[in-house]
Design an enzyme around this catalytic site. Structure first.
Site, PDB file in Angstrom:
ATOM      1  N   SER A 190      58.862 -77.486 -21.639  1.00  0.00           N
ATOM      2  CA  SER A 190      59.222 -77.833 -23.021  1.00  0.00           C
ATOM      3  C   SER A 190      59.275 -79.348 -23.220  1.00  0.00           C
ATOM      4  O   SER A 190      60.189 -79.885 -23.847  1.00  0.00           O
ATOM      5  CB  SER A 190      60.556 -77.191 -23.416  1.00  0.00           C
ATOM      6  OG  SER A 190      60.474 -75.788 -23.399  1.00  0.00           O
ATOM      7  N   ASP A 305      59.678 -70.246 -27.956  1.00  0.00           N
ATOM      8  CA  ASP A 305      60.161 -69.598 -29.175  1.00  0.00           C
ATOM      9  C   ASP A 305      59.068 -68.853 -29.940  1.00  0.00           C
ATOM     10  O   ASP A 305      59.368 -67.960 -30.732  1.00  0.00           O
ATOM     11  CB  ASP A 305      60.822 -70.621 -30.099  1.00  0.00           C
ATOM     12  CG  ASP A 305      62.214 -71.012 -29.628  1.00  0.00           C
ATOM     13  OD1 ASP A 305      62.745 -70.329 -28.736  1.00  0.00           O
ATOM     14  OD2 ASP A 305      62.759 -72.006 -30.139  1.00  0.00           O
ATOM     15  N   ARG A 336      63.933 -61.658 -24.296  1.00  0.00           N
ATOM     16  CA  ARG A 336      62.824 -61.514 -25.240  1.00  0.00           C
ATOM     17  C   ARG A 336      61.578 -60.902 -24.614  1.00  0.00           C
ATOM     18  O   ARG A 336      60.816 -60.234 -25.321  1.00  0.00           O
ATOM     19  CB  ARG A 336      62.500 -62.861 -25.887  1.00  0.00           C
ATOM     20  CG  ARG A 336      63.530 -63.267 -26.931  1.00  0.00           C
ATOM     21  CD  ARG A 336      63.181 -64.569 -27.600  1.00  0.00           C
ATOM     22  NE  ARG A 336      64.187 -64.910 -28.623  1.00  0.00           N
ATOM     23  CZ  ARG A 336      64.362 -66.120 -29.110  1.00  0.00           C
ATOM     24  NH1 ARG A 336      63.618 -67.122 -28.687  1.00  0.00           N
ATOM     25  NH2 ARG A 336      65.293 -66.339 -30.012  1.00  0.00           N
ATOM     26  N   LYS A 404      70.311 -66.479 -38.365  1.00  0.00           N
ATOM     27  CA  LYS A 404      70.565 -67.468 -37.319  1.00  0.00           C
ATOM     28  C   LYS A 404      69.677 -68.694 -37.491  1.00  0.00           C
ATOM     29  O   LYS A 404      70.118 -69.828 -37.264  1.00  0.00           O
ATOM     30  CB  LYS A 404      70.351 -66.853 -35.936  1.00  0.00           C
ATOM     31  CG  LYS A 404      70.718 -67.786 -34.790  1.00  0.00           C
ATOM     32  CD  LYS A 404      70.579 -67.100 -33.452  1.00  0.00           C
ATOM     33  CE  LYS A 404      71.237 -67.923 -32.357  1.00  0.00           C
ATOM     34  NZ  LYS A 404      70.644 -69.253 -32.196  1.00  0.00           N
TER      35      LYS A 404
END
Length: 423
Positions: A190, A305, A336, A404
């Site tokens: 990232s 994400d 996820r 969220k």
């Protein structure tokens, strides 16, 4: 809404992409550390954003909300002591604020809910141990107490756990009396998020040396001061990804307020969709055009994400797609990798779950089914996009979890032709 029924329908229209959550977190923090008044414009007040606003208020920042902008004065930041910071379910708020909260001597109690207490903080525990700072925590819930003051020096941080730890230190270390150095001990994942942090703190007057531009060592002078700066938050690629992926699957959506020169790591979704056969078209916004999409290899380490919705595209593409280096997706709001595998397979996809990724063999269409959102905003929104190529209705549990990060998602989905009813 506890449950909705989504009826398959193609989407067509324009969407004003919500402002970047990643950029807004960083701008709010930097403005709150500045001696003077800053205006942060184009803010979307999602639950995560409210958590960061309240956290900086708890530290003493003066923050006023006017429509979709914030007026922030940081002259009294760090004036409050013995405080409680409620992070709700925001991992960014927690990890960004831990080092900042003790850049002056203080007692801090971090609390939160959901899976936040299960997300790893060992990087900070190790730093607190090395610096001799008292702390305590409870297992599997967020109740994290710190008592002490952070001193400068050398900080060794793994780069493959979360870039948020590195960003947290980059915010805090310039404020310390001593000079500091951050040494990255593993491959950095990232990297785009580190670029966002470096870019934002520079806008607010902070200088950090990224030695040899290699992202292995950051040199930070102490006694720096944040300076006020007015900033408008650009559109969020992690949210635009839902519509860009919908485009690749045959929908017709124009995404507005996106910056093609953005440093956001999630802009990688455009390059991935190009590899799968998409073409970018710019006209009053950005859209993807694709006659057919094909499988590819997707490295999840730099853009975790957007992986759930890219999995939807892969599930409906020709051939095999491999998602690799995705183990960190297991420590998000839910696991996820497991969640998107289970739920898309319910719809008729052909997905195999691996330790750190997925193998997806494309199918021509999906079916309807009863689907769980796993209380995860990105799973819920990914399923909404999948519905556009289903042959039957989808029943989705807990659709409100989108609050969220993207409170107006269902409103926007409906505005471009999405059809659903509360049941």
């Amino acid at each position: 809404m506890n449950k909705i029924k989504i009826t398959p329908k193609k989407l067509k229209g324009e969407v004003n992409i919500p402002p970047s959550k990643s950029m807004a977190h960083r701008a709010i923090i930097c403005a709150s550390l500045s001696r003077g008044t800053s205006i942060i414009d184009n803010v979307d007040f999602s639950e995560d954003m409210i958590a960061t606003i309240n956290a900086m208020k708890a530290l003493g920042a003066d923050i006023k909300i006017e429509e979709n902008k914030l007026i922030i004065n940081g002259e009294n930041t760090f004036s409050l002591k013995n405080i409680v910071i409620d992070c709700n379910e925001s991992g960014s708020t927690l990890r960004f604020l831990v080092p900042l909260s003790i850049s002056r001597k203080n007692k801090i109690n971090f609390i939160g809910k959901g899976n936040l207490g299960k997300r790893p903080l060992n990087t900070y525990y190790n730093i607190l141990n090395e610096k001799g700072i008292k702390y305590s925590y409870k297992k599997n819930i967020l109740d994290f107490n710190i008592d002490g003051e952070l001193k400068g020096g050398e900080f060794k941080v793994e780069g493959n756990i979360s870039s948020q730890f590195i960003s947290g230190l980059l915010f805090a270390l310039p404020l310390l009396k001593e000079d500091s150095k951050i040494i990255i001990t593993t491959n950095l994942e990232s990297k785009g998020y580190i670029d966002l942090t470096l870019s934002m703190i520079e806008k607010f007057g902070i200088k950090v040396e990224n030695k040899n531009l290699e992202y292995k060592e950051f040199i930070i002078k102490g006694n720096q001061q944040y300076k006020p700066f007015n900033y408008r938050v650009e559109g969020d690629y992690s949210q635009a990804a839902f519509y860009l992926c919908a485009d690749a699957l045959g929908n017709d959506i124009v995404c507005k307020d996106l910056n093609l020169n953005s440093l956001q790591g999630d802009k990688e979704c455009i390059d991935i969709l190009k590899r799968m056969g998409g073409v970018v078209e710019e006209h009053k916004g950005i859209k993807i055009i694709a006659k057919n999409t094909e499988g590819t290899i997707i490295d999840a380490s730099q853009c975790p994400d957007v992986i759930p919705v890219l999995t939807v595209v892969a599930a409906l593409s020709t051939g095999e797609t491999k998602i690799i280096n995705g183990e960190r997706l297991r420590i998000k709001e839910c696991d996820r990798l497991n969640a998107i595998c289970i739920e898309l397979n319910k719809l008729g996809a052909n997905i195999k779950e691996l330790k750190d990724g997925l193998i997806i063999n494309g199918v021509k269409s999906l079916n309807g089914a009863n689907i769980s959102s796993h209380n995860d905003h990105r799973i819920a929104m990914s399923i909404a996009i999948a519905s556009t190529l289903c042959k039957g209705d989808i029943t989705l549990e807990n659709p409100e979890c989108v609050k969220k990060s993207y409170p107006s998602f269902w409103e926007d989905f409906k505005s471009i032709g999405g059809k659903f009813i509360e049941i």
